[in-house]
Write a protein that holds these residues in place. Sequence first.
Motif, PDB file in Angstrom:
ATOM      1  N   UNK A  64       6.975  -0.001   0.401  1.00 41.33           N
ATOM      2  CA  UNK A  64       6.299   1.269   0.659  1.00 41.33           C
ATOM      3  C   UNK A  64       5.507   1.181   1.948  1.00 41.33           C
ATOM      4  N   UNK A  65       5.602   2.221   2.744  1.00 43.18           N
ATOM      5  CA  UNK A  65       4.805   2.345   3.958  1.00 43.18           C
ATOM      6  C   UNK A  65       4.113   3.702   3.902  1.00 43.18           C
ATOM      7  N   UNK A  66       2.790   3.671   3.773  1.00 39.86           N
ATOM      8  CA  UNK A  66       2.017   4.913   3.764  1.00 39.86           C
ATOM      9  C   UNK A  66       1.946   5.436   5.186  1.00 39.86           C
ATOM     10  N   UNK A  67       1.459   6.621   5.336  1.00 34.37           N
ATOM     11  CA  UNK A  67       1.326   7.196   6.667  1.00 34.37           C
ATOM     12  C   UNK A  67       1.570   8.682   6.612  1.00 34.37           C
ATOM     13  N   UNK A  68       1.625   9.312   7.761  1.00 36.03           N
ATOM     14  CA  UNK A  68       1.858  10.756   7.787  1.00 36.03           C
ATOM     15  C   UNK A  68       3.173  11.127   7.083  1.00 36.03           C
ATOM     16  N   UNK A  69       4.168  10.262   7.216  1.00 37.55           N
ATOM     17  CA  UNK A  69       5.442  10.450   6.527  1.00 37.55           C
ATOM     18  C   UNK A  69       5.695   9.185   5.706  1.00 37.55           C
ATOM     19  N   UNK A  70       5.327   9.205   4.423  1.00 41.31           N
ATOM     20  CA  UNK A  70       5.509   8.003   3.591  1.00 41.31           C
ATOM     21  C   UNK A  70       6.983   7.615   3.496  1.00 41.31           C
ATOM     22  N   UNK A  71       7.217   6.310   3.470  1.00 37.30           N
ATOM     23  CA  UNK A  71       8.579   5.792   3.311  1.00 37.30           C
ATOM     24  C   UNK A  71       8.583   4.849   2.124  1.00 37.30           C
ATOM     25  N   UNK A  72       9.641   4.924   1.312  1.00 37.79           N
ATOM     26  CA  UNK A  72       9.750   4.047   0.153  1.00 37.79           C
ATOM     27  C   UNK A  72      11.207   3.672  -0.069  1.00 37.79           C
ATOM     28  N   UNK A  73      11.426   2.438  -0.465  1.00 39.33           N
ATOM     29  CA  UNK A  73      12.759   1.934  -0.791  1.00 39.33           C
ATOM     30  C   UNK A  73      12.624   1.016  -2.003  1.00 39.33           C
TER      31      UNK A  73
END
Length: 142
Positions: A64-73
């Motif tokens: 998971x990478x938080x931020x303005x556009x979260x990304x998850x795999x």
Amino acid sequence: GARGGGAAARAGAGRRVMDNVFGYPDAVWRRFVSPERAGGLDGHDVVRVRARSPAASFVLELSFAAGPVPRARFRALGCPVTIAVGAWLAERLETQGLRALRELDAPAIRAALEIPDERAHCAFMGEDAIRALEAELKSRVA
């Protein structure tokens, strides 16, 4: 039919059709057959956690990478339910970001995916992964 064609063979010339012969819930089967967000993430902002099921030798990894556009795999080693849990959690994390963490627990996972009692351990493994993700995110802020 008896000659070897049949509806499944005609359904997609050259395309493999997977029948749900074990009767998994539709929400599980869809995510197992076409898992979105499978794989991992790299980068300095990525948090990666793993959970294991004591009931089986299954493993679930969330990135998971938080931020303005979260990304998850997710990566999963286990049954179709394990894969569906990983896909569902990654979907929730990516679409709802950190807000999703509070709502994600085994009962919510079981309800969303219609997981039967005999596969409840997969939902608990998903909850363990979410709690590990929460703890890792808090440790990075502290």
